[in-house]
Design an enzyme around this catalytic site. Structure first.
Site, PDB file in Angstrom:
ATOM      1  N   THR A   1      -9.929   1.915 -21.271  1.00  0.00           N
ATOM      2  CA  THR A   1      -9.870   0.673 -20.281  1.00  0.00           C
ATOM      3  C   THR A   1     -11.110  -0.085 -20.479  1.00  0.00           C
ATOM      4  O   THR A   1     -12.109   0.378 -21.008  1.00  0.00           O
ATOM      5  CB  THR A   1      -9.651   1.556 -19.188  1.00  0.00           C
TER       6      THR A   1
ATOM      7  N   TYR B   1      -9.099  15.824  -7.130  1.00  0.00           N
ATOM      8  CA  TYR B   1      -8.400  15.161  -8.158  1.00  0.00           C
ATOM      9  C   TYR B   1      -7.626  15.977  -9.221  1.00  0.00           C
ATOM     10  O   TYR B   1      -6.364  15.838  -9.645  1.00  0.00           O
ATOM     11  CB  TYR B   1      -9.242  14.034  -8.807  1.00  0.00           C
TER      12      TYR B   1
ATOM     13  N   LYS C   1      -3.378  16.228  -9.533  1.00  0.00           N
ATOM     14  CA  LYS C   1      -2.750  15.867 -10.828  1.00  0.00           C
ATOM     15  C   LYS C   1      -1.966  17.165 -11.564  1.00  0.00           C
ATOM     16  O   LYS C   1      -0.834  17.044 -11.970  1.00  0.00           O
ATOM     17  CB  LYS C   1      -3.613  15.244 -11.794  1.00  0.00           C
TER      18      LYS C   1
ATOM     19  N   ASP D   1       0.881  -1.169   0.066  1.00  0.00           N
ATOM     20  CA  ASP D   1      -0.120  -0.073   0.086  1.00  0.00           C
ATOM     21  C   ASP D   1       0.641   1.150   0.186  1.00  0.00           C
ATOM     22  O   ASP D   1       1.586   1.527   1.047  1.00  0.00           O
ATOM     23  CB  ASP D   1      -0.873  -0.001   1.186  1.00  0.00           C
TER      24      ASP D   1
ATOM     25  N   ASN E   1       2.266   5.445 -11.932  1.00  0.00           N
ATOM     26  CA  ASN E   1       1.026   5.555 -12.719  1.00  0.00           C
ATOM     27  C   ASN E   1      -0.344   5.609 -11.614  1.00  0.00           C
ATOM     28  O   ASN E   1      -1.124   6.236 -12.033  1.00  0.00           O
ATOM     29  CB  ASN E   1       0.932   4.243 -13.419  1.00  0.00           C
TER      30      ASN E   1
END
Length: 267
Positions: free
Chosen positions: A191, A156, A160, A64, A91
């Site tokens: 994906t 988020y 980023k 983790d 990633n």
């Protein structure tokens, strides 16, 4: 083109699924030994098997990354037997957060930890040895939202968006060391999750569900781009492999967008 990855060891975080799995598979095809990271035992085994079955070299590493102890455990597996990590692909990240007024400040710290600090933990643990060897690659995976954020998931996007700035700072810190540091920002990626989501939308709207039709739905309704196509995880993997290889030696401190032009930005 020989990218010079045959003798390299690459760690790809969050590589048990999605974009990370695509990156890992391409690096394996290019000859790198790929350390496929998962958070739980067995999580990365299918990706490892796909690389090995294709003639590549891969192992699962588990831990983790959201804690120092977890990062230590991952690194211990990576360097077992005196092995060195040459390519670090940060990633792992989580696209979450909700709306501006739906969560308290804890969600901001959580998303920053998941999308930024997890990578920093591995930089602290793996880059000093790269500097001693005089060669290395550090690649952060960000998002088109770092340039063109939406109203939703602000935690988020803010996290980023920190990665390009972090990249320039680390590249300056490592100047002359033989290590390059870059951020790669994909647009929407085909994906399995994205394909399933938009296939359901097509079904609900009574539209065709073959991939070309679903891809057109994504381009028309979610993320238009001048190329008119949606990248696969392997498309992102090929770009990562170029940046990680010898051919990408002069790419450093860069924010590299691979979004088909969706970010529509000059810089």
């Amino acid at each position: 083109m020989d990218l010079g990855l045959e003798a390299r060891v690459a760690l790809v975080t969050g590589a048990y699924r999605g974009t990370g799995a695509g990156i890992a598979r391409v690096l394996g095809r290019e000859g790198a030994t790929v350390l496929v990271h998962g958070f739980e035992p067995g999580q990365a085994d299918a990706v490892v098997a796909s690389i090995v079955d294709a003639g590549g070299r891969a192992e699962a590493v588990v831990g983790d990354l959201r804690s120092d102890d977890g990062a230590d455990a991952v690194v211990a597996q990576c360097v077992a037997g005196g092995r060195s990590v040459d390519v670090l692909v940060n990633n792992y990240g989580v696209a979450d957060g909700g709306g501006w007024f739906e969560h308290d400040s804890a969600s901001w710290f959580d998303l920053y930890d998941r999308n930024v600090v997890t990578g920093v933990r591995l930089v602290h643990r793996l880059v000093p040895a790269m500097r001693e060897r005089g060669w290395g690659r550090v690649i952060f995976i960000s998002t088109v939202g770092a340039t063109r954020p939406g109203a939703g998931n602000p935690q988020y996007y803010a996290a980023k968006a920190a990665l390009p700035g972090l990249t320039v700072s680390l590249a300056k810190e490592l100047a002359g060391s033989g290590i390059t540091v870059n951020t790669i920002s994909p647009g929407i990626i085909a994906t399995d999750e994205i394909r399933e989501m938009f296939t359901r939308r097509a079904e609900e709207q009574g539209l065709p569900t073959d991939w070309p039709s679903v891809e057109r739905l994504i381009i028309d309704t979610a993320m238009p781009n001048p190329s008119g196509r949606v990248a696969t995880p392997e498309d992102i993997g090929r770009f990562v492999a170029f940046v990680a290889g010898e051919a990408g030696w002069h790419l450093n401190g860069a924010h590299l967008r691979i979004d088909g032009g969706a970010s529509d930005a000059v810089t």
